[in-house]
Design a protein around this motif. Structure first.
Motif, PDB file in Angstrom:
ATOM      1  N   ALA A  45       0.862  -1.190   0.000  1.00  0.00           N
ATOM      2  CA  ALA A  45       0.000   0.000   0.000  1.00  0.00           C
ATOM      3  C   ALA A  45       0.891   1.231   0.000  1.00  0.00           C
ATOM      4  CB  ALA A  45      -0.893  -0.034   1.242  1.00  0.00           C
ATOM      5  N   PHE A  72      -6.099  -8.790   1.074  1.00  0.00           N
ATOM      6  CA  PHE A  72      -6.493  -7.781   2.061  1.00  0.00           C
ATOM      7  C   PHE A  72      -6.910  -6.489   1.365  1.00  0.00           C
ATOM      8  CE2 PHE A  72      -5.142  -4.162   4.748  1.00  0.00           C
ATOM      9  CZ  PHE A  72      -6.043  -4.328   5.788  1.00  0.00           C
ATOM     10  N   PHE A  73      -6.091  -6.005   0.428  1.00  0.00           N
ATOM     11  CA  PHE A  73      -6.398  -4.759  -0.271  1.00  0.00           C
ATOM     12  C   PHE A  73      -7.623  -4.903  -1.166  1.00  0.00           C
ATOM     13  CE2 PHE A  73      -1.731  -4.250   0.460  1.00  0.00           C
ATOM     14  CZ  PHE A  73      -1.857  -3.275   1.430  1.00  0.00           C
ATOM     15  N   GLN A 100      -0.046  -8.350   0.147  1.00  0.00           N
ATOM     16  CA  GLN A 100      -1.305  -8.642   0.847  1.00  0.00           C
ATOM     17  C   GLN A 100      -2.490  -8.316  -0.074  1.00  0.00           C
ATOM     18  OE1 GLN A 100      -1.226 -10.143   3.883  1.00  0.00           O
ATOM     19  NE2 GLN A 100       0.983 -10.107   3.519  1.00  0.00           N
ATOM     20  N   ALA A 142      -9.637   3.510  -5.749  1.00  0.00           N
ATOM     21  CA  ALA A 142      -9.540   2.168  -5.174  1.00  0.00           C
ATOM     22  C   ALA A 142      -9.701   1.096  -6.252  1.00  0.00           C
ATOM     23  CB  ALA A 142     -10.587   1.992  -4.075  1.00  0.00           C
ATOM     24  N   VAL A 149     -15.269  -3.899   0.233  1.00  0.00           N
ATOM     25  CA  VAL A 149     -16.012  -3.281   1.341  1.00  0.00           C
ATOM     26  C   VAL A 149     -16.428  -1.856   0.972  1.00  0.00           C
ATOM     27  CG1 VAL A 149     -15.777  -2.397   3.707  1.00  0.00           C
ATOM     28  CG2 VAL A 149     -15.076  -4.738   3.169  1.00  0.00           C
ATOM     29  N   LEU A 150     -15.531  -1.105   0.338  1.00  0.00           N
ATOM     30  CA  LEU A 150     -15.869   0.256  -0.090  1.00  0.00           C
ATOM     31  C   LEU A 150     -17.060   0.257  -1.047  1.00  0.00           C
ATOM     32  CD1 LEU A 150     -12.378   1.900  -0.717  1.00  0.00           C
ATOM     33  CD2 LEU A 150     -14.059   2.565   1.007  1.00  0.00           C
ATOM     34  N   ALA A 202     -10.081  -6.891  -0.556  1.00  0.00           N
ATOM     35  CA  ALA A 202     -11.216  -6.927   0.370  1.00  0.00           C
ATOM     36  C   ALA A 202     -11.627  -5.505   0.759  1.00  0.00           C
ATOM     37  CB  ALA A 202     -10.867  -7.741   1.613  1.00  0.00           C
ATOM     38  N   ILE A 203     -10.655  -4.614   0.940  1.00  0.00           N
ATOM     39  CA  ILE A 203     -10.974  -3.216   1.252  1.00  0.00           C
ATOM     40  C   ILE A 203     -11.748  -2.579   0.101  1.00  0.00           C
ATOM     41  CG2 ILE A 203      -9.972  -0.916   1.607  1.00  0.00           C
ATOM     42  CD1 ILE A 203      -7.758  -2.318   3.245  1.00  0.00           C
ATOM     43  N   VAL A 204     -11.317  -2.841  -1.130  1.00  0.00           N
ATOM     44  CA  VAL A 204     -12.032  -2.315  -2.302  1.00  0.00           C
ATOM     45  C   VAL A 204     -13.467  -2.845  -2.303  1.00  0.00           C
ATOM     46  CG1 VAL A 204     -12.129  -2.271  -4.830  1.00  0.00           C
ATOM     47  CG2 VAL A 204      -9.920  -2.036  -3.659  1.00  0.00           C
TER      48      VAL A 204
END
Length: 144
Positions: A48, A59-60, A56, A96, A66-67, A62-64
């Motif tokens: 990041a 993980f990244f 990761q 993102a 979730v956004l 998954a953040i996208v």
């Protein structure tokens, strides 16, 4: 609708600029635009910001995800005024998604803006920072 259009614009613009960099530069190549101040340096960043949490990808991504889920759940509650708020959400989502596309395709993010005193970054990163900054400004101005 503003949010979606801006997200699409940011994603397409980011991917177009990255395509130009990848098509015209070798990995690791640097082109000084202002010597020792601002260069174009093509790298692949597996982490990041500042290279944190390398490799990761899930993980990244998954953040996208979730956004985007948060956006679709909350989209009717996004205020249309001031104009910059839905625009800011679009910038965050588009940035993102642009970096997420890189992670899926390449397992890393294409970075190239190199100010020599700061980690190398890209168009998506700029829009993510602008979006987050404008969202924070909105909540600061509208906190009760």
């Amino acid at each position: 609708m503003t949010t979606v259009l801006i997200a699409i614009f940011v994603t397409v613009f980011d991917q177009l600029v990255k395509w130009i960099v990848v098509s015209h530069m070798e990995l690791g190549e640097t082109i000084p635009l202002i010597r020792n101040v601002f260069h174009l340096t093509y790298i692949l960043n597996p982490g990041a910001a500042f290279g944190l949490l390398p490799h990761q990808d899930w993980f990244f991504l998954a953040i996208v995800a979730v956004l985007f889920v948060a956006f679709f759940v909350m989209r009717k509650r996004i205020p249309e005024k001031p104009f910059y708020f839905p625009a800011a959400v679009g910038m965050l989502l588009g940035g993102a998604l642009g970096n997420g596309i890189d992670r899926v395709r390449l397992g890393a993010v294409v970075d190239f803006f190199d100010f020599r005193i700061w980690p190398i970054f890209n168009v998506a990163d700029i829009f993510i920072c602008l979006g987050v900054g404008l969202i924070a400004f909105y909540f600061w101005r509208h906190s009760e």
